[in-house]
Design a protein around this motif. Structure first.
Motif, mmCIF file in Angstrom:
data_model
loop_
_atom_site.group_PDB
_atom_site.id
_atom_site.type_symbol
_atom_site.label_atom_id
_atom_site.label_comp_id
_atom_site.label_asym_id
_atom_site.label_seq_id
_atom_site.Cartn_x
_atom_site.Cartn_y
_atom_site.Cartn_z
ATOM 1 N N CYS A 177 34.978 47.306 52.666
ATOM 2 C CA CYS A 177 34.141 46.214 53.181
ATOM 3 C C CYS A 177 33.366 45.573 52.035
ATOM 4 O O CYS A 177 33.102 46.235 51.024
ATOM 5 N N PRO A 178 32.981 44.305 52.173
ATOM 6 C CA PRO A 178 32.065 43.745 51.192
ATOM 7 C C PRO A 178 30.790 44.587 51.139
ATOM 8 O O PRO A 178 30.400 45.190 52.141
ATOM 9 N N PRO A 179 30.144 44.686 49.976
ATOM 10 C CA PRO A 179 28.975 45.551 49.826
ATOM 11 C C PRO A 179 27.903 45.321 50.886
ATOM 12 O O PRO A 179 27.602 44.192 51.257
ATOM 13 N N LYS A 180 27.371 46.441 51.386
ATOM 14 C CA LYS A 180 26.257 46.456 52.335
ATOM 15 C C LYS A 180 26.607 45.788 53.664
ATOM 16 O O LYS A 180 25.738 45.282 54.372
ATOM 17 N N THR A 223 29.582 46.001 57.218
ATOM 18 C CA THR A 223 30.595 46.795 57.920
ATOM 19 C C THR A 223 31.710 45.865 58.391
ATOM 20 O O THR A 223 32.343 46.108 59.414
ATOM 21 N N THR A 224 31.951 44.829 57.624
ATOM 22 C CA THR A 224 32.968 43.836 57.955
ATOM 23 C C THR A 224 34.259 44.136 57.209
ATOM 24 O O THR A 224 34.298 44.094 55.973
ATOM 25 N N PHE A 225 35.317 44.445 57.940
ATOM 26 C CA PHE A 225 36.610 44.723 57.325
ATOM 27 C C PHE A 225 37.405 43.428 57.198
ATOM 28 O O PHE A 225 37.715 42.792 58.215
ATOM 29 N N VAL A 263 27.348 53.563 60.564
ATOM 30 C CA VAL A 263 28.318 54.578 60.991
ATOM 31 C C VAL A 263 28.922 54.193 62.338
ATOM 32 O O VAL A 263 30.145 54.228 62.526
ATOM 33 N N HIS A 264 28.059 53.832 63.269
ATOM 34 C CA HIS A 264 28.528 53.463 64.611
ATOM 35 C C HIS A 264 29.457 52.255 64.546
ATOM 36 O O HIS A 264 30.520 52.237 65.198
ATOM 37 N N SER A 265 29.091 51.261 63.770
ATOM 38 C CA SER A 265 29.909 50.049 63.651
ATOM 39 C C SER A 265 31.279 50.360 63.055
ATOM 40 O O SER A 265 32.313 49.916 63.569
ATOM 41 N N LEU A 266 31.292 51.132 61.979
ATOM 42 C CA LEU A 266 32.551 51.474 61.319
ATOM 43 C C LEU A 266 33.465 52.267 62.248
ATOM 44 O O LEU A 266 34.660 51.963 62.385
ATOM 45 N N LEU A 300 37.150 51.306 64.009
ATOM 46 C CA LEU A 300 38.312 52.094 63.604
ATOM 47 C C LEU A 300 38.683 53.172 64.620
ATOM 48 O O LEU A 300 39.480 54.061 64.317
ATOM 49 N N SER A 301 38.125 53.077 65.808
ATOM 50 C CA SER A 301 38.349 54.127 66.808
ATOM 51 C C SER A 301 39.831 54.264 67.168
ATOM 52 O O SER A 301 40.317 55.374 67.405
ATOM 53 N N HIS A 302 40.562 53.145 67.191
ATOM 54 C CA HIS A 302 41.985 53.208 67.534
ATOM 55 C C HIS A 302 42.811 53.869 66.433
ATOM 56 O O HIS A 302 43.934 54.326 66.686
ATOM 57 N N LEU A 303 42.228 53.936 65.219
ATOM 58 C CA LEU A 303 42.906 54.575 64.097
ATOM 59 C C LEU A 303 42.361 55.973 63.829
ATOM 60 O O LEU A 303 42.882 56.684 62.972
ATOM 61 N N ARG A 304 41.306 56.324 64.540
ATOM 62 C CA ARG A 304 40.677 57.658 64.424
ATOM 63 C C ARG A 304 40.324 57.981 62.971
ATOM 64 O O ARG A 304 40.680 59.023 62.432
#
Length: 250
Positions: free
Chosen positions: A82-85, A87-89, A134-137, A141-145
């Motif tokens: 992600c870009p620094p600071k 949670t945007t992929f 943490v929650h955002s990430l 990514l929940s579908h990728l676990r």
């Protein structure tokens, strides 16, 4: 967790000491522009790079005795995924992560190796201040676990949490040895040095999260510029070569 959310002065001091006493530990085993260039089958690329560096320094070629089997990935977040600071992929990063987790030939496939990938950040997971990250990430990514590593109480940030990271993988049956792990990140002074301390392999994302000329790419900060210069100086002028993980040649 560690007391201060932002301080990593000991990490900086350790990087300086490493550079002065063991400069080769500052060098990655493999350099790629961005995470999207990470090979699915990492092992041959890691030893090939080491061999190429050694052959450039010796008249007699050296041939690695064996090829590492990489079963686990430790991924940095800021300026790697992600870009620094944030949670945007970027879309291309999500596409790469999805490929690693769904490709039938990937050693990190979520069906055959569900705990193969772990995000280890000096922000998310390192202090309660960053719990929203943490929650955002993990939601994205929940579908990728793909989970975020929670720094245990009393443990310091990268590069000092390597033993705990290795333990995390061992407890889940992913690896038997640290040399089955590759640490992927954009910083030599934290990600690459931590890999060396762990006894693992290192992959340096030299350009960070964005390709050269790609929209959204920002200029390097002072520390990043210094690391790029130091890496080139050690490799080209001093002839240093990234050492293989401890115990690998035994």
């Amino acid at each position: 967790m560690a007391g201060s959310p932002n301080s990593n002065l000991r990490g900086f001091n350790h990087a300086v000491q490493t550079l002065l006493k063991q400069p080769s530990q500052f060098l990655p085993h493999l350099t790629i522009p961005t995470f999207t260039h990470l090979p699915e089958d990492l092992g041959p690329h890691l030893v090939k790079n080491c061999q190429t560096q050694s052959d450039n320094l010796n008249s007699k070629p050296t041939t690695p005795q064996r090829i590492p089997k990489i079963r686990a990935l430790v991924l940095d977040k800021d300026n790697t995924l992600c870009p620094p600071k944030t949670t945007t992929f970027p879309p291309q990063i999500l596409t790469k992560l999805s490929h690693l987790r769904t490709s039938p030939t990937s050693p990190f496939n979520l069906t055959t190796n569900p705990y193969a990938i772990l995000i280890v950040s000096n922000r998310a997971g390192s202090h309660p201040t960053y719990d929203t990250e943490v929650h955002s990430l993990e939601t994205q990514l929940s579908h990728l676990r793909i989970p975020v590593f929670r720094l245990p109480e009393g443990t310091e940030k990268k590069p000092f949490c390597g033993d705990e990271v290795v333990k995390w993988f061992k407890e889940r049956g992913v690896v038997e040895s640290p040399n089955e792990i590759a640490v992927v990140g954009d910083r030599l002074g934290t990600d690459v040095i931590m890999a060396g301390m762990m006894g693992s392999w290192s992959v340096w994302c030299k350009e960070g999260v964005f390709e050269v000329g790609e929209e959204g790419k920002k200029g390097r900060n002072v520390l990043e510029k210094m690391e790029v210069w130091i890496e080139r100086f050690l490799r080209e002028r001093k002839g240093c070569v990234a050492p293989v993980p401890k115990g690998w040649e035994e």
